[in-house]
Design a protein around this motif. Sequence first.
Motif, mmCIF file in Angstrom:
data_model
loop_
_atom_site.group_PDB
_atom_site.id
_atom_site.type_symbol
_atom_site.label_atom_id
_atom_site.label_comp_id
_atom_site.label_asym_id
_atom_site.label_seq_id
_atom_site.Cartn_x
_atom_site.Cartn_y
_atom_site.Cartn_z
ATOM 1 N N MET A 107 0.467 -1.200 0.100
ATOM 2 C CA MET A 107 0.037 0.368 -0.232
ATOM 3 C C MET A 107 0.832 1.175 -0.653
ATOM 4 N N GLU A 108 1.809 1.248 0.431
ATOM 5 C CA GLU A 108 2.854 2.591 0.853
ATOM 6 C C GLU A 108 3.452 2.522 -0.610
ATOM 7 N N LEU A 109 3.986 1.897 -0.953
ATOM 8 C CA LEU A 109 4.779 1.502 -2.456
ATOM 9 C C LEU A 109 3.936 2.594 -3.021
ATOM 10 N N ASN A 110 2.462 2.029 -3.084
ATOM 11 C CA ASN A 110 1.527 1.879 -4.440
ATOM 12 C C ASN A 110 1.654 3.895 -4.095
ATOM 13 N N ALA A 111 1.279 3.998 -3.106
ATOM 14 C CA ALA A 111 0.788 5.656 -2.016
ATOM 15 C C ALA A 111 1.830 6.573 -3.129
#
Length: 383
Positions: free
Chosen positions: A117-121
């Motif tokens: 999720m952090e990478l996506n964001a």
Amino acid sequence: MEKVIIIRYAEIHLKGKNRGYFERVFGVNLERALKGIRHELHRTSGRYLVANFDEEKTEEICGRVSRVFGVHSYSVGLCVPYDLDSVYEAAKEVCPREGTFKVETHRADKKYPMTSMELNAHIGGRLLDDFPALRVDVHTPAHTVCLDIRENGTALVFGKFEKGAGGMPVGTSGKGLLLISGGIDSPVAGYMMAKRGMNVELLHFHSYPYTNDGAKEKVKELARLLSRYSVSAKLITLNVAHIQEQIHAKCAAELNVTLLRRFMFRLAEKTAKEMGAKCLITGESLGQVASQTIEGITSSNAVVTLPVLRPLIGFDKDEIVLVAKKIGTFETSVLPYEDCCTVFLPDFPAIKPKLSFVEEEEKKLDVEALMREALESREVFSL
Ligand code: ATP
Ligand code: MG
């Protein structure tokens, strides 16, 4: 930043303890498919990567990879070190400049310092900053930027999943011998068994001089087309003209086809056993023609002990045609030619031949001598 083709495999992962074996055979098949094109093939956990190839060969490589059984999907993408800046540079390459998009991350390396999720964001945010005409849509995006964080310190970055041929690696299901005519059905039957991982060898019967070289050339072309799917690039032919003459001269006309088919099966079984094939494969479909009734099937099965696989048995003709078009054999199959089955074709072939009657009629023939002569006519063509 290196251009790569990422290959994901299909049912292999189901095979538990045999997984290593399946992966090895799959790798060999990929190498064979890519023969003649400069490349490197790497295995990383759960994937194969094609690397170090000429950019202009990308399409050719993808075409070949797409026909290898066992390929679930593949993507053209980039391989980079998995630090954030490198991943972002690659994401920029695969992301269009406008329209809706989302970033989707898969982390094989669970120790990576950021969650999916952090990478996506993070990557999505930077793309939005750089390209103001982009808009995020996590439900139905026009484009997806896929990040695959691998365990070896690299990330694979790509935009699209292309569907592969599915099935199982050819060679993992043993060897079978396909009785191939010049028609629509048998090439499809061979394709289907190769798809299930079978090593498919090819045997064709001709009736020279009643059938001509055109018929043989046509079958060779079909064999060539099938070899793109790892079906054998070797065609064995046997002449059955003398058998047809004898049947025609001595036996009840309505059994012409039935009796010929029994010879074909016997000859096929002999050929199969010689080459270590464990079954015969035909393109028969129940009820399609007079010889493909359950009685017809009973009469030809009665002369062999090897199993006869009939992958099309429950298919309608239009369903078979659909596959033939998809695999590219249809155009060749419909070229006019004379099959040995159509030579001496009786006006009214028996639809429900009684086995006892068939066996009675067959006694009028010297089966062994006819078989020997057919086997002596053997030719082998490398395609
Ligand atoms: P196809 O489209 O494959 O020719 P078909 O619908 O014409 O099939 P048949 O002629 O009854 O049906 O043949 C049934 C099966 O027998 C074929 O699918 C093929 O496997 C085998 N066969 C028929 N003719 C030949 C031949 N000349 N050589 C080898 N196999 C044959
Ligand atoms: Mg036919």
